[in-house]
Design a protein around this motif. Structure first.
Motif, PDB file in Angstrom:
ATOM      1  N   GLN A   1       0.831  -1.201  -0.151  1.00 57.97           N
ATOM      2  CA  GLN A   1      -0.097   0.056   0.158  1.00 57.97           C
ATOM      3  C   GLN A   1       0.837   1.235   0.127  1.00 57.97           C
ATOM      4  O   GLN A   1       1.909   1.467   0.796  1.00 57.97           O
ATOM      5  N   THR A   2       0.601   2.248  -0.925  1.00 57.98           N
ATOM      6  CA  THR A   2       1.250   3.434  -0.830  1.00 57.98           C
ATOM      7  C   THR A   2       0.131   4.544  -0.246  1.00 57.98           C
ATOM      8  O   THR A   2      -0.924   4.488  -0.992  1.00 57.98           O
ATOM      9  N   ALA A   3       0.264   5.196   0.686  1.00 55.47           N
ATOM     10  CA  ALA A   3      -0.590   6.123   1.214  1.00 55.47           C
ATOM     11  C   ALA A   3      -0.011   7.445   1.322  1.00 55.47           C
ATOM     12  O   ALA A   3       1.035   7.690   2.122  1.00 55.47           O
ATOM     13  N   ASN A   4      -0.599   8.378   0.655  1.00 54.16           N
ATOM     14  CA  ASN A   4      -0.056   9.816   0.618  1.00 54.16           C
ATOM     15  C   ASN A   4       1.602   9.853   0.218  1.00 54.16           C
ATOM     16  O   ASN A   4       2.093  10.571   0.738  1.00 54.16           O
ATOM     17  N   GLY A   5       1.673   8.893  -0.598  1.00 55.53           N
ATOM     18  CA  GLY A   5       3.035   8.927  -1.132  1.00 55.53           C
ATOM     19  C   GLY A   5       4.021   8.070  -0.511  1.00 55.53           C
ATOM     20  O   GLY A   5       5.254   8.279  -0.912  1.00 55.53           O
ATOM     21  N   VAL A   6       3.746   7.454   0.516  1.00 54.85           N
ATOM     22  CA  VAL A   6       4.718   6.841   1.403  1.00 54.85           C
ATOM     23  C   VAL A   6       4.253   5.345   1.078  1.00 54.85           C
ATOM     24  O   VAL A   6       3.057   4.771   1.429  1.00 54.85           O
ATOM     25  N   ALA A   7       5.310   4.437   0.546  1.00 56.29           N
ATOM     26  CA  ALA A   7       5.030   3.096   0.256  1.00 56.29           C
ATOM     27  C   ALA A   7       5.341   2.358   1.422  1.00 56.29           C
ATOM     28  O   ALA A   7       6.252   2.509   2.065  1.00 56.29           O
ATOM     29  N   GLY A   8       4.514   1.262   1.837  1.00 54.71           N
ATOM     30  CA  GLY A   8       4.779   0.357   2.774  1.00 54.71           C
ATOM     31  C   GLY A   8       5.223  -0.959   2.250  1.00 54.71           C
ATOM     32  O   GLY A   8       5.689  -1.145   1.085  1.00 54.71           O
ATOM     33  N   THR A   9       5.225  -1.731   3.183  1.00 61.42           N
ATOM     34  CA  THR A   9       6.144  -3.212   3.127  1.00 61.42           C
ATOM     35  C   THR A   9       5.006  -4.287   2.525  1.00 61.42           C
ATOM     36  O   THR A   9       3.769  -4.047   2.662  1.00 61.42           O
ATOM     37  N   SER A  10       5.410  -5.368   2.045  1.00 56.95           N
ATOM     38  CA  SER A  10       4.600  -6.502   1.703  1.00 56.95           C
ATOM     39  C   SER A  10       3.809  -6.903   2.657  1.00 56.95           C
ATOM     40  O   SER A  10       4.668  -7.312   3.632  1.00 56.95           O
ATOM     41  N   THR A  11       2.521  -7.161   2.978  1.00 55.52           N
ATOM     42  CA  THR A  11       1.589  -7.491   3.854  1.00 55.52           C
ATOM     43  C   THR A  11       0.985  -9.053   3.364  1.00 55.52           C
ATOM     44  O   THR A  11       0.418  -8.757   2.453  1.00 55.52           O
ATOM     45  N   THR A  12       1.282  -9.819   4.238  1.00 57.76           N
ATOM     46  CA  THR A  12       0.543 -11.062   3.631  1.00 57.76           C
ATOM     47  C   THR A  12      -0.975 -11.162   4.360  1.00 57.76           C
ATOM     48  O   THR A  12      -1.176 -11.635   5.509  1.00 57.76           O
ATOM     49  N   SER A  13      -2.059 -10.605   3.606  1.00 53.75           N
ATOM     50  CA  SER A  13      -3.227 -10.527   3.800  1.00 53.75           C
ATOM     51  C   SER A  13      -4.175 -10.041   2.717  1.00 53.75           C
ATOM     52  O   SER A  13      -3.521  -9.613   1.804  1.00 53.75           O
ATOM     53  N   ASN A  14      -5.607 -10.080   2.850  1.00 54.37           N
ATOM     54  CA  ASN A  14      -6.443  -9.841   1.691  1.00 54.37           C
ATOM     55  C   ASN A  14      -7.323  -8.920   2.475  1.00 54.37           C
ATOM     56  O   ASN A  14      -8.350  -8.508   1.857  1.00 54.37           O
ATOM     57  N   THR A  15      -6.929  -8.313   3.592  1.00 60.87           N
ATOM     58  CA  THR A  15      -7.916  -7.323   4.118  1.00 60.87           C
ATOM     59  C   THR A  15      -7.025  -5.936   4.557  1.00 60.87           C
ATOM     60  O   THR A  15      -5.904  -6.016   5.146  1.00 60.87           O
ATOM     61  N   VAL A  16      -7.450  -4.841   3.879  1.00 63.74           N
ATOM     62  CA  VAL A  16      -6.668  -3.331   4.303  1.00 63.74           C
ATOM     63  C   VAL A  16      -7.577  -2.564   4.857  1.00 63.74           C
ATOM     64  O   VAL A  16      -8.861  -2.429   4.733  1.00 63.74           O
ATOM     65  N   ALA A  17      -6.736  -2.165   6.223  1.00 61.02           N
ATOM     66  CA  ALA A  17      -7.824  -1.416   7.110  1.00 61.02           C
ATOM     67  C   ALA A  17      -7.938  -0.008   6.689  1.00 61.02           C
ATOM     68  O   ALA A  17      -7.332   0.332   5.510  1.00 61.02           O
ATOM     69  N   SER A  18      -8.710   0.739   7.492  1.00 56.11           N
ATOM     70  CA  SER A  18      -9.137   2.188   6.895  1.00 56.11           C
ATOM     71  C   SER A  18      -7.801   2.932   6.626  1.00 56.11           C
ATOM     72  O   SER A  18      -6.904   3.054   7.351  1.00 56.11           O
ATOM     73  N   THR A  19      -7.820   3.547   5.435  1.00 54.27           N
ATOM     74  CA  THR A  19      -6.607   4.380   5.197  1.00 54.27           C
ATOM     75  C   THR A  19      -6.916   5.761   4.476  1.00 54.27           C
ATOM     76  O   THR A  19      -8.030   5.978   3.705  1.00 54.27           O
ATOM     77  N   ILE A  20      -6.351   6.883   4.811  1.00 56.40           N
ATOM     78  CA  ILE A  20      -6.672   8.050   4.240  1.00 56.40           C
ATOM     79  C   ILE A  20      -6.100   8.264   2.867  1.00 56.40           C
ATOM     80  O   ILE A  20      -5.178   7.869   2.560  1.00 56.40           O
ATOM     81  N   ILE A  21      -6.911   8.842   2.097  1.00 56.35           N
ATOM     82  CA  ILE A  21      -6.657   9.405   0.709  1.00 56.35           C
ATOM     83  C   ILE A  21      -6.010  10.761   0.724  1.00 56.35           C
ATOM     84  O   ILE A  21      -6.663  11.749   1.157  1.00 56.35           O
TER      85      ILE A  21
END
Length: 415
Positions: free
Chosen positions: A342-362
């Motif tokens: 996930q890249t949130a507000n230009g900041v790229a995260g690391t790979s997460t083993t899951s099929n569900t993404v928590a609430s994230t700000i655009i």
């Protein structure tokens, strides 16, 4: 005379309905109603200015300007000569102003200088002014990449300045300053010379404050998918592994929520498209109905929608405002392992083993989600040897049947 009496009555109401100030130096509040001063330390009052916007929004640069209109002096109508003018006061904001954030709302607050700083009052008495904010001062961007909207404050306040003579009798000083909201009676129309008449709905508080609401939206252009200025949300599907099926669709459930700050003009639905290899496609095969001829469909904030994506397909939001949030989940598929980056507000995260993404700000910068499903290659197992006897029996039976049929055919030919 009748007009003078009305103005005098308004001035009296300023005092009678509660004066919302504190001690010097002043930040207005309901706790101590009047800012009092002395000859050595005259009364002092500042304007509180609040810019309110969704969390994650960069503060707009600009200036808030407050204009004062002379109303009465000792109950007499103000003229150019009987009452000193208070110059416009300005509060500047920059993109570096961080403010504070609570429950998804970012507020940047600043104060003006003392509103009567540098003013010489010609004699002791009661001076009443109105103060309003100019509906300008911030340059807003509206182009193919960004839209910005601001709702300026329409508050109006009465400011009562009580001036006293100094001990030596050689001049004056400000003994007290009182501020009161202007609250018109139901259905009433009050003309205030030179001032804008606003209303007090309580939304901006009672601390001699003016509040502007601001919303920014970064627009994704579905006709120019390679535009690097596109930062709105993109959710992409990638299939990996030697056994991955590029033609298989995977089901996503996505919910987009509106930001905590909205304006009357903020859209109640957002636009979205499905893209494959950076080209907009008809989303019917993705389970989306109701799309227009341009393949654009609508997303309702707060309501989950389902979309099916296969390898290298993305669902792209075109106009969700900064500060909106989203959640996403993918239905699990047997033999596939789901992971996301996930890249949130230009900041790229690391790979997460899951099929569900928590609430994230655009946020203001890039907002991407790449969901990868990996399937290993199928390992060859060959023929199961425990079944070999049965297979041999079947082969011999077929061979015997063939021999019998050939013999029968031979006799028939000879006979």
């Amino acid at each position: 005379m009748k007009g003078k009496k009305i103005l005098s009555t308004l001035a009296s109401l300023v005092v009678a309905t509660g004066l919302l100030l504190t001690t010097n130096p002043l930040k207005v509040s309901a706790a101590t109603p009047t800012a009092s001063g002395t000859e050595a330390a005259p009364a002092h009052v500042t304007i509180n200015k609040h810019l309110v916007m969704p969390e994650g929004t960069i503060t707009p640069a600009g200036a808030a300007t407050f204009n004062f209109t002379a109303l009465t002096v000792d109950g007499e109508t103000a003229t150019a000569t009987n009452m000193p003018a208070i110059p416009a006061r300005t509060i500047n904001f920059t993109t570096a102003d961080a403010g504070t954030t609570t429950s998804g709302v970012k507020t940047v607050s600043k104060e003006s200088v003392n509103i009567v700083d540098g003013i010489t009052f010609p004699h002791a008495g009661e001076y009443i002014y109105t103060v309003t904010e100019a509906a300008s001062g911030f340059t807003l961007t509206n182009d193919t990449d960004t839209t910005e909207e601001m709702v300026y404050s329409t508050k109006i306040y009465y400011v009562q300045v009580i001036v006293a003579n100094n001990a030596a009798g050689t001049g004056t000083y400000v003994k007290s300053i009182s501020v009161n909201n202007y609250t018109p009676a139901s259905g009433a129309s009050v003309a205030v010379v030179g001032a804008k008449v606003g209303d007090d709905d309580g939304a901006e508080g009672t601390d001699f404050s003016f509040e502007n609401k601001f919303v920014r939206t970064h627009l994704n252009d579905s006709t120019n998918p390679g535009d690097t200025n596109d930062t709105n949300l993109r959710i992409k599907k990638v299939v990996a592994g030697d056994g991955g099926d590029y033609t298989q669709y995977f089901t996503f459930t996505v919910t987009v929520n509106a930001p905590a700050v909205t304006l009357p003009t903020t859209p109640t639905t957002y636009k979205a498209v499905v893209m494959e290899n950076n080209a907009t496609i008809d989303p019917a095969a993705n389970g989306i109905t109701g799309a227009g001829t341009d393949h654009v469909f609508t997303v309702t904030p707060g309501t989950a929608f389902t979309v099916k994506l296969k390898h290298n397909q993305s669902v792209v939001l075109l106009d969700a405002p900064v500060g909106s949030t989203y959640t996403a989940s993918e239905t699990a598929v047997a033999n596939y392992t789901a992971s996301y980056v996930q890249t949130a507000n230009g900041v790229a995260g690391t790979s997460t083993t899951s099929n569900t993404v928590a609430s994230t700000i655009i946020g203001e910068a890039a907002n991407n989600l790449v969901m990868t499903n990996t399937k290993a290659a199928i390992t060859p197992t060959g023929i199961v040897l425990s079944n070999l006897p049965y297979i041999l029996v079947g082969i011999f039976a077929i061979a015997g049947l063939g021999f019998l049929m050939s013999q029968k055919h031979r006799r028939s030919t000879l006979g």
